[in-house]
Each structure stands twice: as C-alpha cells, then as structure tokens.
Design an enzyme around this catalytic site. Structure first.
Site, short mmCIF file in Angstrom:
data_model
loop_
_atom_site.label_atom_id
_atom_site.label_comp_id
_atom_site.label_asym_id
_atom_site.label_seq_id
_atom_site.Cartn_x
_atom_site.Cartn_y
_atom_site.Cartn_z
CB SER A 44 5.61 -5.02 13.77
OG SER A 44 4.79 -3.88 14.00
CG ASP A 97 5.73 7.09 7.51
OD1 ASP A 97 4.59 6.65 7.22
OD2 ASP A 97 5.89 8.18 8.08
CB SER A 176 -11.96 -1.56 5.27
OG SER A 176 -12.73 -0.42 5.53
CE1 TYR A 190 -10.01 3.12 11.97
CE2 TYR A 190 -12.34 2.63 12.34
CZ TYR A 190 -11.05 2.20 12.11
OH TYR A 190 -10.77 0.86 12.02
CE LYS A 194 -9.52 1.48 8.98
NZ LYS A 194 -8.43 0.60 8.51
#
Length: 333
Positions: A44, A97, A176, A190, A194
């Site tokens: 989106s 989700d 990633s 984070y 990744k």
C-alpha cells in the site's frame, strides 16, 4: 621481471574492472510476468507499492497486501492506472495482518489463488523499523518487528511454496536491508530481524532451486518512504549520523532494481557502490548466479575487508563524539 610483474598487475586490474562492469551494468534476460499473478506484501506504500506499479506496467495481475484498507484502496487505483492493458489485467487488495497467525495467512493466500490464479511471484515488502539502544528497546517494539519483519515474511513464503513446487516455477523476494550485512548502533532489534531474513533466504534458495523457484534477497539502504519518516522519529543521534554517511534513495529506484534482479534470478539485489561493497564483502556462503560473480567476490573480498575497516573506524568516531558531547553538556548543566 619488473615488466612482467607490471603487466600482470595491469591484467589483474583490468579483469576486476571488466567483472565489475559486467556485474553492475550488464542486463541479463528477464523472466516475464505478463498475465501472471504477482503478490506484494506491504504493497500500500513505499517500496511495495512501487513494485506493484512496475509489475502492472509489465502486464501482471497484481494483488497488494497490507492492513489499512483506505491506503490499500488508494494504492489499488494508482496500480490500475499503471496497467499495460487495463481491459485484461486485474488488480486486487487484501487486508491482512501477515505476522499474527499462520493459519489465517495460509487460508487467505489459498483463497486468493482461487480468484486471482496461482501466485507466480511473491514479493515480501512488509516491514517496520523502530530504533533504540538495546536497553531502551521495549519488548513490545521487539515483538512487533519480529512479527512483521520475520514471521510475516516466513508465513507468506510457507503458504505459497507447496503450490509453487507443484507448478515447478516461481519467484520469491525477501526485502531485507543493508542492515542485514552489518550491525548498526541503535538497530539491535531491527538488525536481528533483518539478519534472520538473510538466513531464511539462503535456506529456501537451497530448498527451492531444484523446483525452478528463484529466491532474491533485496538489501535496500535508507529509502525515502513513509516508513522511513516514522523511523527517523525514534533514531538516536548516533544512528542518524551514521545513516547520513550514505544517501537517501528513492523507492522507485529500489523497486526497479528489486524487480529486475528477481526476474534475472539474482540472489542479492543491492543499490549503488555501497551496496556492491557490502554484498561482495559479505557474500560468504550465499548463492551465486554466475562464475564471473563468484570470481569477482573471491578477488575483492580481502581488499574490501580493509575498506570496511575504515567505515567501522568512522562509525566508532561518530559514537565517541556523541558520548563526549553529551558528557560536556551534562557537566555544563
């Protein structure tokens, strides 16, 4: 003897230059997505929406997945305008989700294939970054990144692989980050998610190669997306200063490179010289597309380790300067 050494050195440098040119600028033949079903999570906004628009321009039927229905509807209209043949192509969206529950993801994608056709290309772009030092990272922030970045990607791939294997064709992309190659101050949670995606990509690449299913790991640098603007709000100063050592990239650029690399069957998809350095330096046991790519990695890996040391020293200086400045400010208060 010195003349021979000089000629050997020149030949060596020339070989490396030619291999770099081939790696960065040669355009291989791409698979076609015309009339095929391309699904993009995080479609989106940001990189995901840009990939969806590119796929539509190439004649694909496109489904975008995200949670916000209003954003999905707006993005769908943009993608429809980009279609190569508006009378034939279909564009749909799915509010889901993806990191909450595997059974829901599996059912939603199975139902989607019944109405839109088999999924030929799955592009996992959904992701979130919440920055903070490890002692300041809340369990809620960590769980949110694990669920969206890792589990959401894992669930979607798991849900489509069996049918892709049955049809013996498919393309899977995991988005990633350059932060999958190096740990960065303020990105402990984070980077963990990744780095995990790289392990996932390497594993499934080995599993799916015999079934003519290619896997691509996209490794974008900081990209000018709505998500990045939110990420900036939580960044420690050190993280911001380290990020500023490289340029902010337009999402269209990342999406175009991702799309082409995936359809060319490349494992790594990176942007620019910094991306090339990181991908080459950290290639390790990752899959390679060609002998020329393998040779370039082997020839440059040692040299680039020296280059990487200068980057690390620069980052350490940034962190120490921030600590020193804070200490001075505390003493003056």
């Amino acid at each position: 003897m010195s003349a021979w050494l000089g000629a050997t050195l020149v030949a060596f440098v020339l070989i490396i230059v030619l291999l770099i040119i081939k790696q960065l600028f040669w355009n291989p033949r791409l698979k076609s997505v015309k009339n095929k079903h391309v699904v993009i999570t995080g479609g989106s906004s940001g990189i995901g929406k840009c990939v969806a628009i590119i796929a539509a321009r190439h004649g694909a039927n496109v489904t975008i997945i995200a949670r916000d229905v209003q954003k999905l509807e707006a993005a769908k209209n943009e993608i429809l305008h980009a279609c190569e043949n508006k009378d034939v192509q279909r564009v749909e969206y799915l509010s889901l989700d993806i990191g909450a529950n595997y059974e829901n993801v599996e059912k939603a994608l199975a139902d989607l294939e019944k109405t839109m056709g088999p999924i030929y290309m799955l592009v996992n772009c959904a992701g979130i970054a919440i920055c903070s030092k490890i002692e300041d990272t809340t369990p809620d922030s960590l769980n949110k990144m694990i669920h969206i970045n890792l589990l959401g990607t894992y669930y979607c791939i798991k849900a489509v692989t069996q049918r892709m294997k049955a049809s013996r064709e498919g393309v899977i992309v995991l988005t990633s980050s350059a932060a999958a190659f190096l740990g960065i101050f303020g990105y402990s949670a984070y980077c963990s998610t990744k780095f995990a995606l790289r392990g996932l990509a390497e594993s499934i690449a080995m599993e799916l190669r015999p079934y003519n299913i290619s896997v691509t790991l996209s490794l974008p640098p900081d990209t000018d997306t709505p998500g990045f603007a939110i990420e900036e709000l939580s960044k420690p100063l050190e993280t911001k200063l380290i990020s500023q050592t490289s340029k902010l990239v337009n999402p269209d650029v990342v999406a175009d490179k991702l799309f082409k690399d995936a359809l060319a069957g490349k494992f790594f998809s990176f942007i620019g010289l910094d991306g090339f350095i990181l991908a080459t330096l950290c290639s390790g046991m990752s899959p390679f597309k060609s002998i020329s790519e393998l040779l370039l990695q082997a020839l440059l890996m040692g040299l680039l380790r020296i280059v990487s040391a200068f980057y690390l020293i620069c980052f350490d200086k940034i962190i120490l300067n921030c600590i020193t400045t804070r200490d001075k400010n505390k003493k003056s208060e």
